[in-house]
Design an enzyme around this catalytic site. Sequence first.
Site, PDB file in Angstrom:
ATOM      1  N   GLN A   1     -11.629 -19.501   1.196  1.00 11.55           N
ATOM      2  CA  GLN A   1     -12.775 -19.716   0.340  1.00 11.55           C
ATOM      3  C   GLN A   1     -14.098 -18.742   0.920  1.00 11.55           C
ATOM      4  O   GLN A   1     -14.661 -18.157  -0.143  1.00 11.55           O
ATOM      5  CB  GLN A   1     -13.200 -21.060   0.362  1.00 11.55           C
ATOM      6  CG  GLN A   1     -12.636 -21.921  -0.415  1.00 11.55           C
ATOM      7  CD  GLN A   1     -12.658 -23.516  -0.103  1.00 11.55           C
ATOM      8  OE1 GLN A   1     -14.242 -23.507  -0.368  1.00 11.55           O
ATOM      9  NE2 GLN A   1     -11.988 -24.526  -0.506  1.00 11.55           N
TER      10      GLN A   1
ATOM     11  N   TYR B   1       1.011  -1.170  -0.068  1.00 11.52           N
ATOM     12  CA  TYR B   1       0.083  -0.155  -0.057  1.00 11.52           C
ATOM     13  C   TYR B   1       1.014   1.196  -0.082  1.00 11.52           C
ATOM     14  O   TYR B   1       2.092   1.192  -0.027  1.00 11.52           O
ATOM     15  CB  TYR B   1      -0.928   0.029   1.204  1.00 11.52           C
ATOM     16  CG  TYR B   1      -1.960  -1.201   1.083  1.00 11.52           C
ATOM     17  CD1 TYR B   1      -3.099  -1.008   0.050  1.00 11.52           C
ATOM     18  CD2 TYR B   1      -2.039  -2.267   1.864  1.00 11.52           C
ATOM     19  CE1 TYR B   1      -3.755  -1.822   0.007  1.00 11.52           C
ATOM     20  CE2 TYR B   1      -3.021  -3.093   1.803  1.00 11.52           C
ATOM     21  CZ  TYR B   1      -3.826  -3.216   0.588  1.00 11.52           C
ATOM     22  OH  TYR B   1      -4.928  -4.026   0.738  1.00 11.52           O
TER      23      TYR B   1
ATOM     24  N   HIS C   1       0.336  -7.410  -2.246  1.00 12.70           N
ATOM     25  CA  HIS C   1      -0.733  -8.158  -2.996  1.00 12.70           C
ATOM     26  C   HIS C   1      -0.707  -8.769  -4.380  1.00 12.70           C
ATOM     27  O   HIS C   1      -1.047  -9.663  -4.925  1.00 12.70           O
ATOM     28  CB  HIS C   1      -1.879  -7.133  -2.888  1.00 12.70           C
ATOM     29  CG  HIS C   1      -2.429  -7.112  -1.377  1.00 12.70           C
ATOM     30  ND1 HIS C   1      -2.700  -8.287  -0.632  1.00 12.70           N
ATOM     31  CD2 HIS C   1      -2.758  -6.215  -0.754  1.00 12.70           C
ATOM     32  CE1 HIS C   1      -3.008  -7.990   0.587  1.00 12.70           C
ATOM     33  NE2 HIS C   1      -3.344  -6.557   0.542  1.00 12.70           N
TER      34      HIS C   1
HETATM   35 FE1  SF4 Z   1     -10.914 -18.053   5.712  1.00 16.50          FE
HETATM   36 FE2  SF4 Z   1     -12.528 -19.523   7.258  1.00 16.50          FE
HETATM   37 FE3  SF4 Z   1     -10.816 -20.707   5.441  1.00 16.50          FE
HETATM   38 FE4  SF4 Z   1      -9.753 -19.550   7.586  1.00 16.50          FE
HETATM   39  S1  SF4 Z   1     -10.976 -21.670   7.343  1.00 16.50           S
HETATM   40  S2  SF4 Z   1      -9.227 -19.345   5.539  1.00 16.50           S
HETATM   41  S3  SF4 Z   1     -11.014 -17.861   7.978  1.00 16.50           S
HETATM   42  S4  SF4 Z   1     -12.698 -19.274   5.239  1.00 16.50           S
END
Ligand code: SF4
Length: 659
Positions: free
Chosen positions: A342, A169, A255
Amino acid sequence: RYRALSQPGRIGSLTLPHRVLMGSMHMGLEGQPDKLGQLCDFYRERAEGMAALIITGGAAVTQAGGADHMYVLTEDADVEALASLPQAVHEVNGKIALQLFHSGRYAFADEIGMQPVAPSPIASRLTREVPREMTDEDIADTILAFAQGARRAMDVGYDAVEIMGSEGYLLNQFLSPLTNHREDEYGGSFERRMRMSLDVVQAIRRAVGAQYPIIFRMSGLDCMPGSTTPEETIAFAKALQEAGVDALNIGIGWHEARVPTVQQIVPRGGFATIAGTIRGHVSIPVIGANRLNVPEVADALVADGYLDFIAPARPWLADSQLARKVVEGDRAGLNVCIACNQSCLDHTLVRPHLPVSCLVNPRAGQEASWPVVEAPAKRRVAVVGAGPAGLQAAVTAAQRGHDVVLFEREAEIGGQFRMAARIPGKDEFYETIRYFREMLERLSVTVKMQTEPTPDELSMFDHVVIAQGVVPRVPEIRGTDLPHVVTYAQVLNGEVQVGRQIAIIGAGGIGCDVATFLAEGSHAPADVQAFFALQSLPTPPAMPREITVLARSDRYGHGIGRSTRWVVKQEMNRLGIRVVTNVDFREITPEGVRITSPDGDVFVKADQVILCAGQEAHETLAEALKGKVAVHVVGGARDSRGINAARAIREAFEVAYQI
Ligand code: SF4
C-alpha cells in the site's frame, strides 16, 4: 538464532559477514537534488541495520532506458549525486552495489522524452506504447553504456554492480521470444537471444577488471505464456557464469504478467524452488527474494541449499534493522513486511509517482525528518483505542520517552487489522499486531483492556490521542433494520452465523474481501481436505455459497491498490462471485434486495445481506475533553472518508512524534 543466514559468504572478491542483502527498490527520491540527503539517510540507516550488501534502485545506463526520477549514468551531475550513496554507506562500514538498469519497452515516452526502444516493436501491457526497434548502432551504444556505467559506478566507490536482466526489462526482452522477433545476430535462436546479455556482461567485465563483483539479476520464471523455457533459463544461468558473472539474483515474473509474485496471496518462500533449481546447475552464489519476509523461512531455504543469499527489498522498508535482528535472533522485535504494497509498490504505480514509504513503518524514506530521539520533556500520554492507529501512537510516544497508557474497550488489540487478518491470504496482518504487542511490552506501555476511560480520567493526562477508529456505515436503504441484514464487522468478528445466499452491498476493498472470505469458507478447511486425501477418500464436497456483490458505481475493488486489485478480482472470478455494477438500491426485503441495474428492475435473492458501504467515525470523547487537556484525534476517528490503514498509522505516528 538463524545459523544459515548468519554464516559469512562471498560474492566474487567481496566477503560479506552474513547472507542478508538488501534488494533493489526504486524509492521515488532518485534523480532529484533536493531529495539526495533523504536517499543517503535511507541507505545509511539500512547499512547501520547491518545489510550485508545494499543494492540500489536502478540507475539508467542511457536516457532511453530510464524513467521518471531516475539517475542516468551518462549524466555527470547524476554520477556526482550517485557518489554520495557509497559515501553515506561506507561511513557506517556498509557495502553497496549500484543496479545498472535499462527499461526498454517498459519506458514511458513522456518520462524519457523520446520513443522507447526495444528488441522489436511490440507494445507492452504496462505502457501500451509501441517501442522503436533498436538498430545495430543502438545495440552497440547500449552495450557500451552498460560498460561505461559500471566503470563509473566503480570509480565513485560502489562495491559491486548488479545488471538488471529480469522482470521484463530490456535484457529480459532480448532473451524472450515474446518480445524479440529480430532476425539478426541478436534474435532468432536461443543462443542469439542470449547474446545481448552476454555481450553486456563481457563488456562490463572488460571495463571493471577481473576482480570487481558483478551480479546479474536474471529472470527465473517470466510467468508469461510462451516465454523463455525452464531449460533455456538454466542454459542462460550457465552462460552468464561463463561470461564472468559472480552471482545470480533470481527475479520472478514480468511486470505485465498476470501471476501474483509479491502479493500476500503468494506463500512465503513460494518461488525459492525456482532459484534452487538454477543453483543446482551453477557454482556461483544464487540470491533469492520474493516473499522472504520472515527469517525462519529464509534460514531454512539457505540451510536446505535452495539459496546462498537472500535479498529482500520491502522487508527493509518495514524494518531498517532487519539483518541486525536476524543475526541477533530478535525475531520478536522484527517489524515484518506484510506484503500489502500500500505505501511502497502502489506508490510507484501511480503517475506521477509518489515517494515510497511503508504502511507498518511510516519513517521509511523520511529517516532524517523523524530521527529516533527522545522528546525534550517527558509527558503523560493517554491513547484511546488499540487499533492500528492507536497502537502506532502508543508505541511512538513511548519510544519518545513519554509515560503512555493505552485504553481499549475490546478484549484484544488490533482493531481493523484483526478483522482484516481473517480474510484469506491476509493473515500477515497478525504479524503487525504481534509486533505492536511486543513493542508495548518492551516500552512498558500500560495497557488497559476492556476499559472505556471517562473524560475525567483522561483529563489527568498531559496529552490524549483519540484513535477510536470507525464503525460500519449503514446506508439509507429501506430494510436495513431487518434481522438478516448485518455489517461486515459482525461477519468478520464471527458474531453472526453466515447464510448461503448472500448479497453484499458495497464493492470497495471491504466488500471484495468479505466476498472472498465467505466464498473460501464454503470449502472444507485445508486440514480436513488433507485428511481425506490421506485416507484416499474423495475430497469432501464444497457447500458453495451464492454470493452477489452489488456496486453503486461502474467499477468494483476501488480502494485496493493497483498492485493488488487485479489479484483480488482474479480470485473473485475464480471463486464464482457475481458482481453487479451501476446499481440503484430500491429496498431490502426478507427475501433479498430489490435493485435497478442496467438490466432493469432486478430482485437479488438473499438469505443474508451484508453491509460493506464504508465507515463512519466512531463517536469520540474529543468534544468532552475540549479545554481540559491537549487532545489529538487521528485516523478514521478524525476523518472516516477514504480512510485506510496507511493514512491512519501515518497520522498517529506524526501526532505522537510531535508530543
Ligand atoms: Fe510495502 Fe510496508 Fe506493506 Fe511491506 S508492509 S508491502 S514494505 S507498505
